[in-house]
Write a protein that holds these residues in place. Sequence first.
Motif, PDB file in Angstrom:
ATOM      1  N   LYS A 251       0.543   8.318  -6.131  1.00 51.99           N
ATOM      2  CA  LYS A 251       0.686  10.496  -5.559  1.00 51.99           C
ATOM      3  C   LYS A 251       1.923  11.055  -5.370  1.00 51.99           C
ATOM      4  CE  LYS A 251      -3.631   8.983  -2.840  1.00 51.99           C
ATOM      5  NZ  LYS A 251      -4.038   9.238  -1.408  1.00 51.99           N
ATOM      6  N   ARG A 252       3.091  10.098  -5.825  1.00 48.57           N
ATOM      7  CA  ARG A 252       4.481  10.461  -5.258  1.00 48.57           C
ATOM      8  C   ARG A 252       4.946  10.854  -4.013  1.00 48.57           C
ATOM      9  NH1 ARG A 252       6.060  13.264 -11.564  1.00 48.57           N
ATOM     10  NH2 ARG A 252       8.534  13.249  -9.904  1.00 48.57           N
ATOM     11  N   ARG A 253       4.106  10.845  -2.982  1.00 53.01           N
ATOM     12  CA  ARG A 253       3.743  11.245  -1.605  1.00 53.01           C
ATOM     13  C   ARG A 253       5.275  10.986  -1.368  1.00 53.01           C
ATOM     14  NH1 ARG A 253       0.817   9.588   3.342  1.00 53.01           N
ATOM     15  NH2 ARG A 253       0.972  11.200   4.448  1.00 53.01           N
ATOM     16  N   PRO A 254       6.471  12.192  -0.381  1.00 55.42           N
ATOM     17  CA  PRO A 254       7.223  11.917  -0.612  1.00 55.42           C
ATOM     18  C   PRO A 254       7.269  10.382   0.999  1.00 55.42           C
ATOM     19  CG  PRO A 254       6.881  14.434   0.094  1.00 55.42           C
ATOM     20  CD  PRO A 254       5.386  13.506  -0.568  1.00 55.42           C
ATOM     21  N   VAL A 255       8.627   9.384   0.720  1.00 55.45           N
ATOM     22  CA  VAL A 255       9.207   8.894   1.698  1.00 55.45           C
ATOM     23  C   VAL A 255       8.402   8.883   3.295  1.00 55.45           C
ATOM     24  CG1 VAL A 255      10.517   6.693   2.528  1.00 55.45           C
ATOM     25  CG2 VAL A 255       9.705   7.119   0.061  1.00 55.45           C
TER      26      VAL A 255
ATOM     27  N   GLY B 157       1.426  -0.917   0.218  1.00 56.29           N
ATOM     28  CA  GLY B 157       0.273   0.212  -0.058  1.00 56.29           C
ATOM     29  C   GLY B 157       0.802   1.396  -0.275  1.00 56.29           C
ATOM     30  N   LEU B 158       1.920   1.476   0.615  1.00 52.62           N
ATOM     31  CA  LEU B 158       3.267   2.196   0.637  1.00 52.62           C
ATOM     32  C   LEU B 158       3.581   2.204  -0.384  1.00 52.62           C
ATOM     33  CD1 LEU B 158       4.231   1.632   3.831  1.00 52.62           C
ATOM     34  CD2 LEU B 158       2.630   3.852   3.856  1.00 52.62           C
ATOM     35  N   VAL B 159       3.867   1.548  -0.837  1.00 53.33           N
ATOM     36  CA  VAL B 159       4.317   1.809  -2.677  1.00 53.33           C
ATOM     37  C   VAL B 159       3.914   2.050  -3.403  1.00 53.33           C
ATOM     38  CG1 VAL B 159       5.531  -0.110  -4.243  1.00 53.33           C
ATOM     39  CG2 VAL B 159       5.985  -0.252  -1.894  1.00 53.33           C
TER      40      VAL B 159
ATOM     41  N   ASP C 116       3.319  18.977  -2.780  1.00 52.63           N
ATOM     42  CA  ASP C 116       1.494  20.012  -2.781  1.00 52.63           C
ATOM     43  C   ASP C 116       0.583  20.812  -1.527  1.00 52.63           C
ATOM     44  OD1 ASP C 116       0.336  16.881  -3.377  1.00 52.63           O
ATOM     45  OD2 ASP C 116       1.830  18.159  -4.921  1.00 52.63           O
ATOM     46  N   ARG C 117       1.817  20.882  -0.372  1.00 50.73           N
ATOM     47  CA  ARG C 117       0.920  21.445   0.625  1.00 50.73           C
ATOM     48  C   ARG C 117       2.462  22.952   0.725  1.00 50.73           C
ATOM     49  NH1 ARG C 117       4.664  21.947   3.326  1.00 50.73           N
ATOM     50  NH2 ARG C 117       3.614  22.456   5.479  1.00 50.73           N
TER      51      ARG C 117
END
Length: 181
Positions: free
Chosen positions: A25-29, A17-19, A176-177
């Motif tokens: 979403k290219r969310r930072p690790v 799920g994290l991968v 993003d934020r």
Amino acid sequence: TAFERPVELAERERFRGLVRERAQKRRPVAYLTGAREFWSRTFRVDESVLIPRPDTETLVREAVAREPRRILEVGVGSGAVCGALALELPEAEIVGTDISESALEIARENRTVTERPHPELLGPARSFAAVALQVVEIIDGARGEKVVPAADIVNGNLHGVAVVEKVTLAPAVVQDRSRCV
């Protein structure tokens, strides 16, 4: 160690799920794990704070070299810089400010991470708990709205990305934020 232990199905599914979230979403690790290493300590992070970067350690090195007695950090975020400074400059008076109460809450939670390893070799360190953390919306001593604490060093690593640049940067950079200017 647990290295030889087979990975349980639930652990595998969480990792997958994290991968997936990282890929889609290219969310930072660091946001996926909720943690980031800085100054050899692990700090809690979430989307309410910027992720401490290795190059930000330059701010700590430069401040330590100047041996200030009073430090004001503007935009304390996770508290990583204040925490490192408290560790290295146990006699300094440090005030960390931010306009975000949620960022200050993360910094308060991170107060427990700055215990110095091997104090017998490196000497005593002051606890990050002694750092004053406060919300400052406007710093305007001339108008009497807020008073800036006296400081030998004013430290800050504020993030700003112009709107026109935001579209050209990877999401991990923009996060993003981020505050756009």
